[in-house]
Enzyme design. Structure first.
Site: not given
Length: 180
Positions: A66, A68
């Protein structure tokens, strides 16, 4: 490593509409390794083979994690007791964050499970600034301005339950505020 429960939690997040489309991400720590959802993944369709693996320094062992990833890494690096992170874009929490409204913990369960909520100002998704702001919070339940929430726990179930209770509290706040 219990990837079966990891996948089950990802599916629950999707089924309960805490994430839609390819939003949100989840990770668990096992020693020096982090198992994390891939970029662009739809959590409701995720299977064990899709899960990415990185080490605590961010070196990718498997997959494309991801966007993030930095946030997950910073939290794990700053909090030894955290072994799971759930990040969602749950509707009611995100709505309250956009209005800069703080949530009241109306229920005993919220006081026990959530305890206290941290609020983080807006930073771009995937940015180092967001990672640093979130990882500096001492609370286990964090609302991100115009973005969503992050919950952490000693395991994936604990982090998930905090997500569920936090979103329920946001819904209760909405209902109570509209009944006044």
């Amino acid at each position: 490593m219990d990837l079966i429960n990891f996948i089950k939690i990802c599916h629950l997040l999707y089924d309960r509409k805490y994430v839609v489309g390819s939003g949100g991400n989840v990770s668990i720590r096992d020693g020096n390794h982090i198992y994390i959802t891939p970029t662009g993944s739809i959590l409701g369709f995720l299977n064990e083979e899709d899960v990415c693996i990185v080490d605590l320094n961010g070196n990718i062992i498997k997959g494309k994690p991801t966007s993030e990833l930095n946030m997950h890494l910073k939290i794990y690096q700053n909090k030894d007791c955290v072994n799971a992170i759930v990040h969602t874009h749950s509707m009611y929490c995100t709505a309250f964050s956009a209005l800069d409204k703080k949530l009241e913990l109306f229920t005993p369960e919220a006081e026990i499970v959530v305890k206290k909520i941290a609020y983080v100002d807006y930073s771009p998704c995937g940015s180092l600034e967001l990672a640093e702001n979130v990882s500096s919070c001492v609370e286990d339940s964090i609302i991100l301005k115009n973005h969503g929430i992050v919950t952490v726990g000693k395991d994936i179930t604990e982090a998930y339950v905090k997500t569920e209770v936090l979103e329920e509290i946001a819904q209760l706040n909405y209902i109570i505020n509209n009944l006044k």
